[in-house]
Design a protein around this motif. Structure first.
Motif, mmCIF file in Angstrom:
data_model
loop_
_atom_site.group_PDB
_atom_site.id
_atom_site.type_symbol
_atom_site.label_atom_id
_atom_site.label_comp_id
_atom_site.label_asym_id
_atom_site.label_seq_id
_atom_site.Cartn_x
_atom_site.Cartn_y
_atom_site.Cartn_z
ATOM 1 N N ALA A 79 94.510 11.304 32.225
ATOM 2 C CA ALA A 79 93.750 11.416 30.984
ATOM 3 C C ALA A 79 92.673 10.332 30.934
ATOM 4 O O ALA A 79 91.534 10.588 30.543
ATOM 5 N N ASP A 111 100.213 11.876 33.463
ATOM 6 C CA ASP A 111 99.371 12.440 32.412
ATOM 7 C C ASP A 111 98.448 11.377 31.833
ATOM 8 O O ASP A 111 97.265 11.595 31.637
ATOM 9 N N LYS A 112 99.051 10.205 31.555
ATOM 10 C CA LYS A 112 98.240 9.138 30.970
ATOM 11 C C LYS A 112 97.144 8.694 31.930
ATOM 12 O O LYS A 112 95.996 8.502 31.544
ATOM 13 N N GLU A 168 95.958 17.502 28.810
ATOM 14 C CA GLU A 168 97.190 16.892 29.315
ATOM 15 C C GLU A 168 98.037 17.933 30.038
ATOM 16 O O GLU A 168 98.617 17.662 31.081
ATOM 17 N N ALA A 179 89.425 12.061 29.399
ATOM 18 C CA ALA A 179 89.996 12.811 28.284
ATOM 19 C C ALA A 179 90.415 11.839 27.183
ATOM 20 O O ALA A 179 90.314 12.112 26.003
ATOM 21 N N SER A 205 95.755 22.143 26.360
ATOM 22 C CA SER A 205 95.326 20.747 26.286
ATOM 23 C C SER A 205 95.036 20.207 27.679
ATOM 24 O O SER A 205 95.641 20.643 28.657
#
Lengths: 327, 516
Positions: free
Chosen positions: B497, B493-494, B239, B502, B237
């Motif tokens: 993303a 990650d957020k 992430e 993403a 992924s």
């Protein structure tokens, strides 16, 4: 101003040991040359020769070189110093011959010379043309204009009754031209070395982007630099006209190369390799003494030029050798 | 392609344990990479992870201190640029490097001109240029058109065709999509796939994880100069890839400040500038540290420049302390008490050949002068104070800034604004290229500034840094603020993303193509 390669600037020295050696080497060379001429050239050390060297050669080149110092300190170069000088001389002679008084003639001459700098300033700050190209343009236009005005270079003599005795005047026993150059050097030297303006010029000359990002009015500073430089040259123009009692077209251009050379020689004397007024004055003296000594030992004018060129080259080679490798 | 003799899927290019030091910093610390024929190999990493150094080693610009480069199994200690060309390795760079005044055929054949005896064969060149463009990309361009008149995508295509003329075996794309709009990116991806099917080995560097996922067969993640993983992006992924990219160690690097935000200092409403950014709403209160992040080309950098008067916006308004501002020059910004710590520290932040003192007082000269003359004593006093407060390690106020380390140069750049008593600090990648110790001190100072009532806006691609310092983080993607996070609700990650696209958070429409 840009970091363009068109703007020659003093080779900055950053390698401490070599730089220190260099700073000693130049004065040593100067002393050696003085000693050589004192021995080899009869009459070199005579009062008459030395005072004529100071009054006739040093004063004029020093003024022009002071003007040039400003431009080079700001990271540019002024190729039109001679034009400013000539315009000032022209205005001075024309006004006096037209019957105006000395104060008006002085004012008019200073204005005419300074206008050349203002023109450069407009091109550089307003149109963002590099100092090299802007002043090259002024040089061409100024030269052509003088040829047109003077029937291709005929001198314009001062009428005998209108001749001011500026060159021979003395105050407290000191010749006026020396006083004038001392005053000019003091004001410009103080402004450059200690003044707020000088610091701004320094920042602009070193890293224009940092000047800009620090909120300095970089274009206004550049404009003032060229106006101030032209003012110094205008003063030289007055003195030249008063000395020869004439305006000789295009005579200012003869000072250009020597002025640049003197500033670069002076810059190598500075700890940081910066263009500076005391260094420039020493550079002028260096060139004057060399030319004078060579003349006395019987070298022709052209060989003097060759020797002067070789000297400047030598100094510049020194300064490049002294640079930090890979800088 | 000339790679016909190589078996399919063979490793064409391999970098083994490459180490490259610059002074005390290790830009590459044992990085490895294996690229196979007929495959697209992605290379990702945060800013400063060593991607660009790795590419420069590959291009023969940097010589590695250790490690080896293998082409078809033959080892080289280093490359030089000519050798790289002979080996058939070519590069497509993000910036458009073709001269705008060249015609299409001149740009394509520059340095590899078609000749007829001693003369250029312009006719053959033009014919071939048009044929190649048509053949590879179905693009009908007159060979006499000027490069400057072409769109970004067309210029990109030109670069690719230029690289293809010499029949390369390895093609390296260095963030090729940065200057492209979405429809153009799709085209680019198709082109790259086609080249792969022709048997080329392709290295594809991008911040955009979507592109990596859509395109790459393998992806190598670079972190702190080392390859930390090689994965299949289709089975992994975005992430997880983002997590691999982000440095996890956070520790006690960040000051723990009790935020007590005061009055609004900077208010930005509906700000826009051409293609760079649009509809920006942003607020920084006194005592607040606000973060801004986004990939190259997201518009975040342009936005910061606009707030310092370097790139005036076309629409929207900026208020400082409630007063509307129309900043058109840095000078006006500085006069309003705005400070910018530029990313290009050595070009824009500090004057390298001036002393510490001359740098520190540069933005506040009137404070140190009377009647136009500077008081060196006052300058020295201020500089000594700031040297102590910022813990600048130098030989004293007269030391030349060039001699200082990167971290100390950055402190000098910051001290300049302390001396100016600025109220709004715009920090552009404040910790890039400085060691961990200096980093911690810069962070401490940022905390101090906020406590003293200044407002701080940090643009950074170092996400842990933003998370550690900021009360609020704005993430930009393709010219808009795509998401806002309050402290505590975000993690790397957020952020990544959203920044990489993403996750299209709060973003209503994708980037539409530009007319014309």
């Amino acid at each position: 101003m840009s970091d363009s390669y068109l703007d020659p600037r003093p080779a900055r020295l950053s390698w401490p040991s070599r730089r220190a050696a260099l700073r000693l080497a130049l004065p040593a060379l100067f002393v050696a040359i003085l000693a050589f001429f004192a021995l080899a050239a009869p009459g070199f050390l005579s009062l008459g020769n030395l005072s004529s060297l100071l009054l006739n050669n040093f004063v004029l080149l020093a003024m022009v070189a002071i003007g040039m110092t400003c431009a080079i300190a700001a990271g540019g170069i002024d190729l039109s110093v001679g034009t400013a000088l000539d315009f000032s001389a022209l205005a001075f002679v024309a006004l006096l011959n037209a019957g105006s008084g000395l104060p008006l003639a002085l004012g008019g001459a200073l204005l005419a010379g300074t206008l050349v700098g203002a023109g450069n300033a407009g091109l550089i700050a307003g149109l963002r043309i590099s100092p090299f190209l802007a002043s090259l343009g002024s040089l061409f236009i100024g030269t052509s204009a003088q040829q047109l005005l003077s029937d291709g270079g005929q001198p314009n003599y001062l009428a005998p009754e209108a001749r001011p005795d500026l060159a021979g005047a003395r105050f407290f026993g000191v010749p006026l031209p020396l006083l004038a150059v001392a005053a000019l050097a003091a004001v410009y030297g103080l402004a450059l070395a200690r003044g707020r303006f000088g610091r701004q010029v320094l920042a602009l000359g070193n890293q224009p982007l940092v000047a800009r990002y620090s909120g300095l009015a970089e274009r206004r500073i550049a404009a003032w630099v060229f106006v101030a430089g032209a003012f110094a040259c205008a003063l030289a123009g007055i003195l030249l006209a008063a000395t020869v009692n004439a305006y000789v077209p295009m005579s200012g251009n003869a000072f250009l190369m020597n002025a640049i050379g003197a500033v670069f020689i002076g810059a190598t004397l500075n700890r940081h390799g910066r263009a500076n007024i005391p260094g420039t004055l020493l550079g002028v003296l260096f060139l004057n003494v060399t030319a004078n000594g060579l003349l006395l030992i019987g070298w022709s004018f052209y060989w003097q030029q060759v020797a002067t060129g070789a000297l400047i080259l030598l100094v510049l080679v020194f300064s490049f050798v002294g640079r930090r490798p890979g800088d | 392609m000339s790679a016909a003799e190589t078996p399919p899927q063979a490793v064409v290019l391999e970098l083994r344990g490459i180490v490259k030091r610059f002074g005390a910093t290790r830009a590459l610390d044992g990085a490895s990479l294996r690229v196979r024929r007929g495959s697209v190999h992605g290379l990702v990493g945060e800013n400063g992870a060593g991607k660009s150094t790795l590419i420069k080693v590959l291009a023969g610009i940097h010589r590695p201190d250790a490690g080896s480069l293998l082409v078809d199994g033959r080892a080289h200690a280093h490359f030089d640029p000519r050798q790289v060309e002979r080996l058939g390795i070519r590069f497509i760079h993000q910036e458009r490097l073709l001269p705008a005044g060249f015609t299409v055929d001149e740009a394509l054949f520059f340095g590899q001109e078609r000749r007829l005896g001693p003369w250029l064969d312009r006719r053959a060149q033009r014919r071939e240029a048009e044929r190649l463009l048509e053949h590879w990309f179905g693009l009908r361009l007159p060979a006499g058109a000027l490069v400057g008149e072409l769109s970004s995508a067309e210029q990109q295509v030109l670069q690719i065709v230029r690289a293809l003329i010499v029949k390369p075996r390895v093609l390296v794309f260095d963030e090729p999509s940065v200057a492209l709009v979405r429809s153009e990116v799709e085209r680019l991806l198709c082109i790259v796939r086609r080249l792969r099917d022709e048997g080329l080995a392709i290295v594809y560097i991008s911040h955009y994880l979507q592109e990596i996922e859509a395109l790459c067969d393998r992806v190598t993640v670079l972190r702190n100069g080392r390859d930390v993983a090689e994965v299949d992006p289709r089975a992994t992924s975005p992430e997880r890839i983002a997590r691999l990219m982000v440095n996890r160690e956070v520790g006690e690097l960040y000051p723990k400040s009790a935020p007590a935000p005061g009055a609004p200092l900077l208010e930005v409403r509906g700000l826009g500038r051409g293609r760079a950014y649009r509809d920006i709403d942003l607020r920084v209160r006194r005592g607040e540290v606000v973060g801004l992040t986004g990939l190259v080309g997201s518009g975040a950098k342009e936005l910061l420049k606009s707030l310092f008067g370097l790139a005036p916006p076309d629409t929207g308004e900026v208020r400082l302390d409630g007063r509307p501002l129309a900043l058109r020059t840095p000078r006006q910004a500085v006069a309003e008490g705005i400070a910018l710590l530029p990313e290009e520290r050595r070009r824009q932040g500090v004057a390298l050949d001036l002393s510490v003192q001359e740098n520190v007082t540069l933005a506040a000269l009137p404070r140190f002068s009377r009647f136009g003359l500077l008081s060196r004593r006052a300058e020295r006093r201020e500089t000594l104070g700031l040297i102590e407060r910022l813990r600048i390690k130098s030989a004293g106020p007269q030391a030349t800034v060039r001699q200082l380390s990167g971290g100390n140069q950055q402190k000098v750049a910051l001290a300049k604004w302390f001396a100016r008593r600025s109220s709004l600090y715009l920090l552009d990648e404040p910790s890039v290229g400085i060691d961990i110790g200096a980093k911690a001190e810069i962070y401490r100072l940022i905390g101090e500034l906020a406590r003293e009532g200044a407002g701080v806006l940090i643009l950074s691609s170092d996400l842990p840094e933003l998370l550690g310092l900021c009360e609020r983080i704005h993430v930009m993607h393709r010219g808009r603020i795509a998401a806002r996070f309050e402290a505590g609700e975000a993690d790397s990650d957020k952020l990544l993303a959203v920044a990489t696209g993403a996750v299209a958070q709060q973003e209503t429409s994708v980037h539409e193509s530009i007319p014309g």
